[in-house]
Write a protein that holds these residues in place. Structure first.
Motif, short mmCIF file in Angstrom:
data_model
loop_
_atom_site.label_atom_id
_atom_site.label_comp_id
_atom_site.label_asym_id
_atom_site.label_seq_id
_atom_site.Cartn_x
_atom_site.Cartn_y
_atom_site.Cartn_z
N VAL A 64 -13.27 -9.11 -38.19
CA VAL A 64 -11.88 -8.77 -37.89
C VAL A 64 -11.61 -7.27 -37.98
O VAL A 64 -10.47 -6.84 -37.86
CB VAL A 64 -10.90 -9.53 -38.80
CG1 VAL A 64 -11.07 -11.03 -38.66
CG2 VAL A 64 -11.03 -9.10 -40.25
N ALA A 67 -9.69 -4.68 -41.83
CA ALA A 67 -8.33 -5.20 -41.92
C ALA A 67 -8.34 -6.44 -42.82
O ALA A 67 -8.35 -7.56 -42.35
CB ALA A 67 -7.80 -5.54 -40.52
N GLU A 68 -8.34 -6.19 -44.11
CA GLU A 68 -8.54 -7.28 -45.06
C GLU A 68 -7.35 -8.24 -45.14
O GLU A 68 -7.50 -9.42 -45.43
CB GLU A 68 -8.85 -6.73 -46.45
CG GLU A 68 -10.18 -6.00 -46.54
CD GLU A 68 -10.15 -4.60 -45.95
OE1 GLU A 68 -9.04 -4.07 -45.70
OE2 GLU A 68 -11.23 -4.01 -45.73
N GLN A 69 -6.16 -7.70 -44.89
CA GLN A 69 -4.98 -8.58 -44.93
C GLN A 69 -5.09 -9.61 -43.82
O GLN A 69 -4.88 -10.81 -44.03
CB GLN A 69 -3.71 -7.75 -44.76
CG GLN A 69 -3.57 -6.64 -45.77
CD GLN A 69 -2.30 -5.85 -45.53
OE1 GLN A 69 -1.23 -6.22 -45.98
NE2 GLN A 69 -2.41 -4.76 -44.79
N ASN A 70 -5.42 -9.14 -42.64
CA ASN A 70 -5.57 -10.05 -41.50
C ASN A 70 -6.78 -10.97 -41.68
O ASN A 70 -6.77 -12.11 -41.22
CB ASN A 70 -5.70 -9.24 -40.21
CG ASN A 70 -5.64 -10.10 -38.97
OD1 ASN A 70 -4.77 -10.97 -38.87
ND2 ASN A 70 -6.55 -9.91 -38.05
N LEU A 71 -7.79 -10.47 -42.36
CA LEU A 71 -8.96 -11.29 -42.67
C LEU A 71 -8.54 -12.57 -43.40
O LEU A 71 -8.91 -13.68 -43.01
CB LEU A 71 -9.93 -10.50 -43.56
CG LEU A 71 -11.11 -11.25 -44.18
CD1 LEU A 71 -12.23 -11.42 -43.17
CD2 LEU A 71 -11.63 -10.52 -45.42
N GLY A 73 -5.45 -13.88 -43.77
CA GLY A 73 -4.50 -14.69 -43.02
C GLY A 73 -5.18 -15.49 -41.92
O GLY A 73 -4.88 -16.67 -41.71
N SER B 127 -1.04 -13.54 -38.59
CA SER B 127 -2.47 -13.68 -38.88
C SER B 127 -2.85 -15.15 -38.98
O SER B 127 -3.88 -15.58 -38.46
CB SER B 127 -2.83 -13.00 -40.21
OG SER B 127 -2.63 -11.62 -40.14
N GLN B 158 0.57 -5.57 -41.52
CA GLN B 158 -0.33 -6.69 -41.20
C GLN B 158 -0.02 -7.30 -39.84
O GLN B 158 -0.91 -7.83 -39.17
CB GLN B 158 -0.24 -7.77 -42.29
CG GLN B 158 -1.32 -8.86 -42.14
CD GLN B 158 -1.14 -10.00 -43.12
OE1 GLN B 158 -0.32 -9.91 -44.04
NE2 GLN B 158 -1.88 -11.07 -42.93
N GLU B 161 -2.16 -5.49 -37.51
CA GLU B 161 -3.57 -5.89 -37.66
C GLU B 161 -3.81 -7.17 -36.85
O GLU B 161 -4.79 -7.30 -36.12
CB GLU B 161 -3.92 -6.18 -39.13
CG GLU B 161 -3.98 -4.98 -40.04
CD GLU B 161 -4.46 -5.32 -41.46
OE1 GLU B 161 -4.44 -4.41 -42.30
OE2 GLU B 161 -4.85 -6.47 -41.72
N TYR B 169 -9.59 -10.88 -29.54
CA TYR B 169 -10.21 -12.21 -29.37
C TYR B 169 -9.69 -12.93 -28.12
O TYR B 169 -10.05 -14.08 -27.89
CB TYR B 169 -10.00 -13.07 -30.62
CG TYR B 169 -10.73 -12.52 -31.83
CD1 TYR B 169 -12.09 -12.22 -31.77
CD2 TYR B 169 -10.06 -12.29 -33.02
CE1 TYR B 169 -12.76 -11.71 -32.87
CE2 TYR B 169 -10.73 -11.78 -34.13
CZ TYR B 169 -12.07 -11.49 -34.04
OH TYR B 169 -12.73 -10.97 -35.12
#
Lengths: 323, 283
Positions: A64, A67-71, A73, B127, B158, B161, B169
């Protein structure tokens, strides 16, 4: 007891493996066995070892980006869709950077996400304090619904990762960058919530997790030379804590030393103190990172600097002598 | 012109009016809630739960169904009202005791039937919706995911993001809907934090952008159809709405973001909604 076989502790020069290596291997095997397993990473897959899974199962792997927050989620959403996502990044980012995402989007809704965080603790080494998670156990174990596992070696990591895939609900698995000796006995079977007595003893209980287990085994050997019989417990599940095994060891020994590559606040030591203060108050010493941030350095030197050594465990035991 | 029949359109307008009424009564009963943002998105929810989404309260876990994520979780009462209109929750939801477990301040997937995802911490829903869309794509049964965001929520990093990743994707079964009512707690969105030009931003992030009057159910339906026709990338509806829509003394007033409603205010509000429902005040 069969466990006596392992009573000598890690032999010097025995092969060492980083738990992240074992994770990468287990993940590929899981991928072959379980089409529902998907893996997410935040652009660290060469380091977290998810790259092997990515090569073999590109359709079930998502980098991803940074982007750990989006990871977290996105992993939550994949779990909602019936898949079993493994989300990986460094522990400092998984537990710290994305804490609120883990809390709100994974733990609170109770989603089936497996957070496998590598590069935990000070043995990250050269990268220094910004990349050394010393507080992740504390952060993760206060979250309701979260299971927290800190494997001690490669064998336990492989088993814990596979067990986690079949365990319903959020799991945090803490893994390391630095190679560690094998400490699990032959025929060992990991079980969530079960601590293992690796060495019997009546004088002091050394309660450890992760890299702390091999330190405890070496310390037990040194203590034996001084006539002190130390029990060694591998508490690889920090939550739910194996209260029975820990309380029983505390009862038998009357003294406990905890050893972990984590802050002395809120980690295994904190969890053990919470438990024992209510169930079986005994003297406890916590060996760990003493409420300071880490720094750059060779892993073994950092372990020595912060007191994560068998010698320091022995000192902690001696300090309690005469109580 | 929308493909909806005049009868369909009337039905959606009625559902929207009922969502507004139920939302306000629920907020009144609980003595707390978010009237402004519940009213602004009522028409969007009426379309989604009034027939656009492929969902079935008799088979809530049906494979291949569509999914909804209320990213702006504080509009929970409007969601409960919509779920009650769709048959997931009792039609007489307003007679439930205000502390009933269904009526959490923010949606909880374990406590309220029909709620797919627990939300409340702003910025996280897109997300999750992206993950759901990826899962639906892997499943191959055609499920689509609709995520309703507030425009104030777009302050959260976020969101962007997730926006970047969704385009990366190429998930075309994901539709974000921005309830662009122009207000957040401390005032106008542009004064608190300038997020415009929104259309250009979403476009630049790789999304198909559809601008629409979010308080016109027919236009929302049509915009969703337009979104559906675009493949290879996600779509976002920038749905222009009025905060507090349908109640004159709440419309466009930031103080109604989060506020209890008094008995006399509720009475006035319901009278207005009723007259609009009957065609009295409609534009």
């Amino acid at each position: 007891m069969t466990h006596e076989l392992n009573a000598r502790g890690p032999a010097a020069g025995s092969p060492k493996t980083a738990t992240r290596e074992a994770y990468g291997k287990a993940l590929v095997e899981l991928g072959r066995a379980r089409p529902d397993v998907v893996v997410l990473d935040a652009d660290l897959s060469k380091s977290t070892m998810t790259a092997r899974f990515a090569r073999e199962f590109p359709d079930r792997f998502y980098n991803v980006g940074i982007a750990e927050q989006n990871l977290m989620g996105t992993a939550a959403g994949l779990a909602l869709g019936g898949l079993t996502p493994f989300a990986s990044t460094f522990a400092v980012f998984a537990a710290g950077r994305a804490y609120d995402q883990v809390r709100q989007s994974i733990a609170y809704p109770g989603l089936n996400v497996k957070i496998c965080a590598t590069h935990a603790g000070i043995t990250v080494g050269a990268d220094g304090a910004t990349h050394q998670a010393i507080e992740d156990i504390a952060l993760m174990r206060v979250l309701p619904n979260m299971t927290v596992i800190v494997p001690a070696d490669d064998v336990e990591t492989e088993q814990a990762v596979k067990t986690a895939a079949s365990h319903e609900g959020p799991v945090y698995i803490r893994l390391g960058r630095h190679p560690v000796p094998r400490v699990t006995p032959e025929g060992y079977e990991f079980e969530v919530g079960k601590a293992t007595v690796l060495r019997q003893g009546d004088d002091v209980a050394l309660v450890a997790c992760g890299i702390g287990v091999s330190i405890a085994l070496s310390a037990a050997e040194m203590l034996a030379a001084r006539g002190i019989r130390a029990a060694v417990l591998n508490v690889s599940t920090i939550k739910p804590l194996d209260a029975r095994t820990i309380v029983s060891a505390a009862e038998r020994c009357g003294r406990v030393v905890t050893i972990e590559e984590h802050s002395t606040i809120g980690g295994l030591g904190g969890a053990v103190c919470e438990l024992l203060s209510e169930r079986r108050p005994v003297a406890v010493r916590r060996v760990g990172v003493p409420d300071v941030f880490g720094q750059s350095g060779p892993p073994d030197e950092l372990l020595r600097f912060y007191g994560l050594t068998p010698e320091n465990v022995v000192s902690a035991v001696e300090e309690m002598e005469g109580r | 012109m929308t493909g909806l029949s005049a009868g369909d359109l009337e039905r959606l307008k009625t559902i929207a009016a009922r969502i507004r009424r139920k939302s306000l009564v629920l907020i009144f009963n609980r003595g707390s809630g978010h009237p402004g943002g519940s009213l602004s998105c009522a028409d969007i929810l009426a379309v989604l739960y009034g027939g656009y989404m492929y969902v079935d309260p008799a088979r809530p876990d049906m494979r291949g169904r569509d999914h909804f994520v209320l990213c702006k979780g504080h509009a929970s009462m409007a969601l409960y009202a919509a779920l009650s209109e769709a048959g997931f929750l009792p039609d007489d939801i307003t007679s439930l005791p205000p502390d009933h477990q269904y009526l959490q301040g923010h949606p909880d997937r374990w406590k309220t039937p029909g709620v797919e995802m627990s939300t409340g911490s702003l910025g996280q829903g897109l997300s999750v919706a992206l993950g759901m869309a990826l899962a639906a794509r892997l499943d191959g049964c055609g499920g689509r995911v609709f995520a309703l965001l507030g425009d104030g929520e777009l302050d959260e990093g976020q969101v962007w993001e997730a926006a970047m990743a969704a385009a990366n994707y190429r998930v075309d079964n994901l539709v974000a809907i921005v309830d662009r009512n122009g207000l957040q707690i401390m005032g106008r969105t542009g004064e608190v934090m300038e997020t415009e030009p929104l259309s250009a931003k979403w476009s630049a992030f790789g999304w198909n952008v559809v601008e629409v009057d979010g308080n016109d159910p027919g236009a929302v339906w049509e915009a969703l159809d337009l979104a559906r026709s675009v493949t290879g990338r996600p779509s976002v509806l920038l749905a222009k709405t009025v905060k507090g829509k349908g109640v004159s003394f709440m419309e466009g007033r930031p103080e109604w973001h989060a506020k209890a409603i008094s008995a006399s205010e509720l009475e006035r509000a319901l009278a207005e909604l009723e007259s609009r429902e009957k065609g009295g005040g409609c534009e």
